[in-house]
Enzyme design. Structure first.
Site, PDB file in Angstrom:
ATOM      1  N   VAL A   1       0.837  -1.195   0.000  1.00 50.28           N
ATOM      2  CA  VAL A   1       0.000   0.000   0.000  1.00 50.28           C
ATOM      3  C   VAL A   1       0.874   1.248   0.000  1.00 50.28           C
ATOM      4  O   VAL A   1       2.025   1.207   0.417  1.00 50.28           O
ATOM      5  CB  VAL A   1      -0.954  -0.018   1.227  1.00 50.28           C
ATOM      6  CG1 VAL A   1      -0.179   0.023   2.525  1.00 50.28           C
ATOM      7  CG2 VAL A   1      -1.976   1.125   1.176  1.00 50.28           C
ATOM      8  N   CYS A   2       0.328   2.351  -0.509  1.00 42.84           N
ATOM      9  CA  CYS A   2       0.960   3.669  -0.458  1.00 42.84           C
ATOM     10  C   CYS A   2       2.202   3.722  -1.367  1.00 42.84           C
ATOM     11  O   CYS A   2       2.105   3.470  -2.558  1.00 42.84           O
ATOM     12  CB  CYS A   2       1.275   4.031   0.986  1.00 42.84           C
ATOM     13  SG  CYS A   2       1.670   5.774   1.252  1.00 42.84           S
ATOM     14  N   ALA A   3       3.360   4.044  -0.826  1.00 49.72           N
ATOM     15  CA  ALA A   3       4.577   4.139  -1.639  1.00 49.72           C
ATOM     16  C   ALA A   3       5.163   2.777  -1.974  1.00 49.72           C
ATOM     17  O   ALA A   3       5.904   2.631  -2.959  1.00 49.72           O
ATOM     18  CB  ALA A   3       5.624   4.982  -0.904  1.00 49.72           C
TER      19      ALA A   3
END
Length: 435
Positions: A150-152
């Site tokens: 998730v995210c970066a």
């Protein structure tokens, strides 16, 4: 000030069975066979819990880590939290300290049904730089088992490891260009492509975690888990609050916000509230109502407060906010010192609020909802004397703010930001978190 999370050894589940001889009119030999068959059937062990690895690092986004761990444990998964650093404790974002179950070096030979990476910067980079973790996730992919980020982390870790080639994947918006060089980048809030699951950021993590439950256990289990989370039905749309009798919330310097914690609090709610308010640059004081700073939250996560409530009570606060969780709310209600602080807060017309079980189990019994509209966790709403606004996700009535549960926690915190700093600031944070 820091919030320390400690993940204890996994729980052990014991199965107990009894075998009462059936009263059957059968010859003794046949009866004995039936008894043996019955005992053997009853002694059959339950299917083992799905094993999940959640690696963490210095700079990990705490919401993404804790939400994923909490939701997967709700589903019955055996979650191991592993530090890729040289020590168990990692320094996550926003002053949150997390102590893992194990070092990643101790997990290299283990087989997991799922490996899921939280994001955060530099957390994602630190995960990527772990040679052991890289080897484990590559073996996970080669073995046809689930892996996720998730995210970066989809761009920074999975993409850099070459594990998204030919796959549809998503990530935090500012890393989409980097992701596009290693995957078929899409802007979905959650993207599932075969055995790969990716998502965008803090505000999409609940959806992401439920999607992981579905991949591990099926849609029926995911639906069962998502109901009590009180998730949004309009993901990605601008958040709203229901405000009655508006008054301006003011503060002199800070603002200083007290977030009490206790054994049995809902850890997702506590971490999301603390995380969002610290993003807004509020001075958040986390205080334990127990006789020690370390408390055991509802999903067996250990949190360490900044101080004991005795010490925190010396200060004055612009706002007091109670996370929920059944055990935590009951501990709050039994804390004379905390109740007195809340009483003084009301008497001085300073803001206070609560989420989940706490409006019903703490505020209502002590007269702190008198003349006010409020909401609470759906199963607790019947304990409110006035239920007329209880279907709203966040309710603000003058200096009181209440909300429903884990899935409304970010909206609850943003409602606080809106009252303290203005809606423009709250919407800016919501956009940053991809609510």
């Amino acid at each position: 000030m820091a919030l320390l999370l400690r993940f204890p050894p996994h729980s052990i589940y014991l199965l107990r069975h009894t075998s009462t001889p059936p009263k059957l009119f059968t010859p003794p030999t046949q009866n004995k066979r039936l008894l043996l068959f019955s005992a053997a059937a009853m002694a059959t062990p339950a299917a083992p819990a799905r094993k999940v690895l959640v690696p963490i690092a210095n700079g990990t986004e705490p919401m993404e880590a804790v939400i994923t761990i909490d939701v997967l444990r709700r589903a019955g998964a055996d979650v191991t939290v592993a530090s890729v650093e040289k020590q168990l404790r990692v320094d996550a974002c926003h002053g949150v300290k997390i102590v893992a179950d194990a070092l990643i070096t101790d997990c290299g030979q283990n087989v997991f049904d799922l490996i899921t990476l939280p994001g955060g910067i530099p957390g994602a980079t630190n995960l990527k730089n772990s040679g052991i973790l890289e080897s484990m996730v590559k073996k996970q992919a080669a073995g046809g088992r689930l892996y996720a980020a998730v995210c970066a982390s989809p761009a920074v870790a999975l993409g850099a490891w070459g594990l998204l080639k030919g796959k549809k994947a998503t990530c935090y918006p500012s890393f989409m260009e980097q992701l596009a060089s290693t995957a078929n980048a899409v802007e979905s809030r959650v993207q599932v492509d075969g055995k790969v699951v990716t998502s965008r950021g803090p505000g999409t993590t609940l959806e992401y975690a439920v999607a992981l439950v579905e991949q591990l256990y099926g849609k029926e289990k995911a639906d069962e888990i998502s109901g009590p989370l009180v998730m949004r039905s309009n993901h990605g749309e601008e958040y709203t609050i229901k405000e009655l009798n508006p008054v301006q919330w003011t503060f002199n310097d800070g603002p200083r916000i007290l977030v009490p914690v206790a054994n049995g609090i809902e850890e997702m709610e506590a971490v999301m509230i603390i995380d969002v308010l610290r993003r807004a640059k509020a001075n958040v004081v986390v205080a334990s109502v127990e006789d020690k700073v370390e408390i055991l939250a509802s999903r067996q996560v250990k949190l360490e407060a900044d101080m004991l409530l005795d010490e925190a009570a010396i200060l004055s606060y612009d706002l007091i906010l109670l996370p929920g969780g059944l055990g935590g709310a009951q501990a709050f209600a039994n804390s004379e010192k905390l109740v007195n602080l809340l009483m003084k807060q009301r008497e001085s017309n300073r803001p206070y609020g609560a989420i989940c079980a706490s409006p019903a189990l703490v505020l209502e019994p002590h007269g702190l909802l008198k003349g006010k509209k409020a909401t609470a966790f759906p199963a607790m709403v019947n304990k409110l004397l006035d239920q007329s606004e209880a279907e709203n996700r966040v309710v603000v009535d003058e200096n009181l703010i209440t909300s429903r549960g884990p899935g409304t926690s970010i909206e609850f915190a943003l409602g606080v930001v809106e009252k303290l700093f203005g809606r423009e600031k709250a919407l800016e944070l919501a956009k940053t978190m991809l609510l």
